[in-house]
Design a protein around this motif. Structure first.
Motif, PDB file in Angstrom:
ATOM      1  N   ILE A  54      -2.974  30.693  -5.098  1.00 42.30           N
ATOM      2  CA  ILE A  54      -3.018  31.337  -6.413  1.00 42.30           C
ATOM      3  C   ILE A  54      -1.885  32.350  -6.542  1.00 42.30           C
ATOM      4  O   ILE A  54      -1.209  32.407  -7.575  1.00 42.30           O
ATOM      5  CB  ILE A  54      -4.391  31.994  -6.653  1.00 42.30           C
ATOM      6  CG1 ILE A  54      -5.451  30.923  -6.868  1.00 42.30           C
ATOM      7  CG2 ILE A  54      -4.344  32.951  -7.832  1.00 42.30           C
ATOM      8  CD1 ILE A  54      -6.869  31.444  -6.941  1.00 42.30           C
ATOM      9  N   GLU A  55      -1.670  33.156  -5.500  1.00 42.92           N
ATOM     10  CA  GLU A  55      -0.578  34.145  -5.526  1.00 42.92           C
ATOM     11  C   GLU A  55       0.773  33.464  -5.744  1.00 42.92           C
ATOM     12  O   GLU A  55       1.600  33.942  -6.514  1.00 42.92           O
ATOM     13  CB  GLU A  55      -0.557  34.963  -4.240  1.00 42.92           C
ATOM     14  CG  GLU A  55      -1.681  35.958  -4.126  1.00 42.92           C
ATOM     15  CD  GLU A  55      -1.675  37.021  -5.216  1.00 42.92           C
ATOM     16  OE1 GLU A  55      -0.590  37.490  -5.601  1.00 42.92           O
ATOM     17  OE2 GLU A  55      -2.761  37.351  -5.690  1.00 42.92           O
ATOM     18  N   GLU A  56       1.010  32.345  -5.055  1.00 37.60           N
ATOM     19  CA  GLU A  56       2.266  31.617  -5.228  1.00 37.60           C
ATOM     20  C   GLU A  56       2.419  31.131  -6.663  1.00 37.60           C
ATOM     21  O   GLU A  56       3.496  31.237  -7.250  1.00 37.60           O
ATOM     22  CB  GLU A  56       2.324  30.432  -4.267  1.00 37.60           C
ATOM     23  CG  GLU A  56       2.520  30.821  -2.824  1.00 37.60           C
ATOM     24  CD  GLU A  56       2.471  29.633  -1.888  1.00 37.60           C
ATOM     25  OE1 GLU A  56       2.516  28.471  -2.362  1.00 37.60           O
ATOM     26  OE2 GLU A  56       2.380  29.854  -0.667  1.00 37.60           O
ATOM     27  N   ARG A  57       1.350  30.591  -7.227  1.00 41.65           N
ATOM     28  CA  ARG A  57       1.417  30.084  -8.601  1.00 41.65           C
ATOM     29  C   ARG A  57       1.603  31.216  -9.610  1.00 41.65           C
ATOM     30  O   ARG A  57       2.288  31.045 -10.615  1.00 41.65           O
ATOM     31  CB  ARG A  57       0.170  29.279  -8.927  1.00 41.65           C
ATOM     32  CG  ARG A  57       0.132  27.950  -8.197  1.00 41.65           C
ATOM     33  CD  ARG A  57      -0.954  27.082  -8.733  1.00 41.65           C
ATOM     34  NE  ARG A  57      -1.108  25.870  -7.936  1.00 41.65           N
ATOM     35  CZ  ARG A  57      -2.049  24.974  -8.144  1.00 41.65           C
ATOM     36  NH1 ARG A  57      -2.917  25.149  -9.119  1.00 41.65           N
ATOM     37  NH2 ARG A  57      -2.125  23.913  -7.386  1.00 41.65           N
ATOM     38  N   LEU A  58       0.984  32.359  -9.350  1.00 40.33           N
ATOM     39  CA  LEU A  58       1.167  33.499 -10.246  1.00 40.33           C
ATOM     40  C   LEU A  58       2.612  33.986 -10.235  1.00 40.33           C
ATOM     41  O   LEU A  58       3.154  34.370 -11.277  1.00 40.33           O
ATOM     42  CB  LEU A  58       0.232  34.647  -9.864  1.00 40.33           C
ATOM     43  CG  LEU A  58      -1.238  34.488 -10.231  1.00 40.33           C
ATOM     44  CD1 LEU A  58      -2.072  35.600  -9.602  1.00 40.33           C
ATOM     45  CD2 LEU A  58      -1.417  34.465 -11.735  1.00 40.33           C
ATOM     46  N   LEU A  59       3.235  33.979  -9.071  1.00 37.47           N
ATOM     47  CA  LEU A  59       4.630  34.402  -8.975  1.00 37.47           C
ATOM     48  C   LEU A  59       5.569  33.410  -9.644  1.00 37.47           C
ATOM     49  O   LEU A  59       6.586  33.800 -10.217  1.00 37.47           O
ATOM     50  CB  LEU A  59       5.027  34.586  -7.508  1.00 37.47           C
ATOM     51  CG  LEU A  59       4.389  35.791  -6.807  1.00 37.47           C
ATOM     52  CD1 LEU A  59       4.739  35.788  -5.321  1.00 37.47           C
ATOM     53  CD2 LEU A  59       4.836  37.088  -7.449  1.00 37.47           C
ATOM     54  N   GLN A  60       5.253  32.131  -9.583  1.00 35.24           N
ATOM     55  CA  GLN A  60       6.101  31.105 -10.181  1.00 35.24           C
ATOM     56  C   GLN A  60       6.015  31.090 -11.700  1.00 35.24           C
ATOM     57  O   GLN A  60       6.994  30.852 -12.382  1.00 35.24           O
ATOM     58  CB  GLN A  60       5.713  29.713  -9.650  1.00 35.24           C
ATOM     59  CG  GLN A  60       6.071  29.494  -8.209  1.00 35.24           C
ATOM     60  CD  GLN A  60       5.541  28.166  -7.680  1.00 35.24           C
ATOM     61  OE1 GLN A  60       4.853  27.440  -8.396  1.00 35.24           O
ATOM     62  NE2 GLN A  60       5.856  27.873  -6.437  1.00 35.24           N
TER      63      GLN A  60
END
Length: 160
Positions: A54-60
């Motif tokens: 989720i953190e990776e997707r939020l940053l992207q």
């Protein structure tokens, strides 16, 4: 093929579990206890690794306003779906969804997340709800029988 819901986890911004509920068998015999404990550890692990996804997707994608993150990961026969609340809390759902039907079931899972979200918000925003009285360990964990019963109803309705 039907979907089997294994676990619902609500984690706060710091990825600390606020609510963790498993829906596997209710058999509490001595023979099945080690297996159930292994399953609980597996679900905790999946919930925490899903926070990383989720953190990776939020940053992207910082501009998206969609709370539903869909399928986060599939490990073996288990699929993990995610939903992020406006407050940064995360709903994680661990299911057994056949890979070929996951796209078809995604809309149903999103609707289930929305219902759980509404239940969570109504619990937290209730002016008569005393969170301190429901906390077992004073760490902010939800221990509300009413919340449990509503989640059970939602899960049973979805699983049938």
């Amino acid at each position: 093929m039907s979907i089997v819901l294994h676990c619902l986890a609500i984690l706060n911004r710091q990825a600390t579990p606020v609510y963790m509920r498993t829906f596997d068998s209710t058999d509490r015999s001595a023979e099945t206890a080690p297996k159930q404990q292994d399953q609980c550890v597996k679900y905790h692990y999946l919930a925490h690794t899903s926070c990383d996804v989720i953190e990776e997707r939020l940053l992207q994608n910082k501009t998206s306003s969609d709370l539903y993150f869909g399928l986060l990961q599939t490990i073996g026969d288990v699929s993990v779906y995610g939903y992020v609340l406006n407050t940064g809390n995360r709903l994680i759902l661990v299911t057994s969804v056949p890979a070929e039907s996951s796209a078809v079931q995604s809309a149903g899972i999103k609707a289930l997340f929305q219902q759980i979200h509404a239940t969570y918000v109504s619990l937290i925003c209730n002016p008569f709800y005393d969170m301190a009285a429901d906390m077992v360990d004073h760490l902010g964990n939800i221990n509300s029988p009413k919340f449990d019963s509503i989640v059970d109803e939602l899960v049973n309705a979805y699983s049938s």
